[in-house]
Write a protein that holds these residues in place. Structure first.
Motif: not given
Length: 444
Positions: A194, A222, A267, A414, A189, A227-228, A192, A196, A137, A225
């Motif tokens: 993550h 989003k 998200l 997550d 990003a 993710d949260s 891939g 945040h 992350e 890229g």
């Protein structure tokens, strides 16, 4: 508490008609608590001054038992990197010493200011290096640079606006152009990983001058890229406190609206509280209640993160409004009551950055079950005078968690991916990141 001049005009005071014993009985039985219950548990009884240490231990015991019932003996952590984009910010929060006045970043400013702004290319290189080393992350929380726009369309709107209240200046006026939020997210990003990022306050900055909804902002991010979303900038979700410590920041309603919008576009989010300044236990209880209601509506909050106020070198301290942060007893009760009150949030985090190693481990027996991440860089707390380290190796995690008889577990952001770690099977490194192969992230 560490405040010298707590405003006496606060409407919300830590006073209830409930009793401590009744509140504790409800907590032990698993009944849903209300705000008065939380105040009683946080104060260990409003009929007396100060923390009753025997009562405190009873609250901690109830919270630790609830933790064991909900998540068992695992203690989780994530392999992550902090990549904060800029310290330029004019919001003027009195609890913060991370930011630097954005005027100092302009090309016309001659003196050294010690701050920084990263380009998207620089962010990409920083994240790419960390991804190759095995992180899962990247977390990014930044100041509100006036040149930041959501994307090119947003910049066109800001450039053509004649409003003087948008906190916008064109990028050519600054030494370094941060580009747009979309470009920064896209740059981070890498492979891939993550991403945040984008607190509610940053999302507000990314829609200023438009009629766009928060859903529209988070949808564009989003697609780039993201993710949260980190649920920081929450501080205390009671406006009478926010008006004292961060009057230029979004209010409670705006924060909740942004968080719900992030959930609406799919998200995940986290949620925080930053306590121990001018707030009291009633404010903390109300904050917990608002987080629980938000989770009732969305179900997207993966963890709750209590953040103890670090007062050194902050405007609150410099102005004589506080002379310390929360006490250790308040810290332990905040973790414990968070566990007992937030019956719909599975994970409570202990921040070793805020508490240090020894006290951070103690919080794992007060209701917490997550121990943050490796955070290969951590600037915010450090600039406020925090005393603790900038990164945490996997080996340190394994050693500390196993030393208290708990099970070290590498996790995804997550919490859906987990890897139990055998303390005897070292050396230890991340395996959940896309390029992770168990090699230690850092050596000391």
């Amino acid at each position: 508490m560490g405040n010298l001049n707590q405003p006496t005009s606060f409407e919300h005071r830590p006073e209830t008609e409930q009793s401590f014993e009744n509140a504790l009985a409800k907590a032990r039985s698993g009944d849903r608590l209300d705000v008065d219950d939380a105040i009683e548990l946080l104060t260990t009884g409003t009929e007396r001054d100060g923390i009753d240490l025997e009562r405190k231990e009873r609250v901690l015991e109830a919270a630790d038992r609830r933790r064991a019932e909900v998540v068992g003996e695992e203690v989780t952590f994530v392999a992550n990197l902090n990549n904060n984009i800029t310290t330029a910010c004019n919001t003027g929060c009195l609890f913060c010493n991370f930011k630097d006045r954005s005027e100092q970043f302009r090309t016309t400013y001659q003196d050294d200011h010690g701050g920084f702004t990263k380009t998207p290319d620089e962010s990409r290189e920083i994240v790419r290096d960390a991804v190759e080393r095995g992180i899962y992350e990247v977390t990014s929380v930044s100041g509100l640079h006036p040149a930041f726009a959501l994307d090119d369309e947003h910049r066109e709107i800001l450039e053509s606006s004649d409003r003087g209240d948008l906190n916008y200046r064109p990028p050519e006026e600054y030494e370094v152009d941060p580009r747009t939020y979309v470009e920064q997210i896209r740059a981070m990003a890498v492979d891939g990983v993550h991403v945040h990022s984008m607190t509610p306050e940053e999302a507000y900055h990314a829609r200023r001058g438009t009629d766009w909804s928060y859903e529209e902002v988070f949808r564009r991010l989003k697609n780039a890229g993201l993710d949260s979303v980190p649920g920081t900038a929450a501080e205390i979700l009671v406006d009478e406190v926010r008006e004292v410590i961060c009057p230029a920041k979004i209010d409670t309603g705006e924060w909740l609206e942004a968080m719900e919008a992030a959930a609406n576009v799919g998200l995940d989010t986290t949620a925080t509280i930053m306590y121990g300044h001018v707030d009291n236990e009633a404010h903390r209880a109300l904050h917990l209640d608002r987080i629980r209601e938000l989770q009732d509506r969305t179900g997207n909050i993966t963890e709750f993160v209590p953040l103890s106020f670090v007062h050194h070198d902050t405007p609150l301290a410099e102005r004589g409004m506080v002379d310390s942060g929360a006490t250790v007893h308040e810290d332990e009760l905040m973790i414990a009551v968070s566990r007992l009150y937030l019956d719909n949030v599975e994970h409570i985090q202990s921040s070793w950055v805020k508490y240090g190693d020894a006290q951070g481990l103690k919080m794992l027996s007060c209701g917490a079950d997550d121990f943050m991440g490796t955070i290969l860089s951590e600037e915010i707390t450090k600039r406020a005078g925090g005393e603790y380290g900038e990164f945490r190796s996997f080996q340190e995690y394994v050693d500390m968690i196993s030393a208290i008889g708990r099970v070290p577990v590498e996790r995804s952001t997550d919490y859906e991916k987990r890897r139990r770690i055998d303390p005897e099977d070292g050396p230890h490194g991340p395996e959940l990141g896309l390029n992770a192969d168990g090699t230690p992230l850092v050596s000391r």
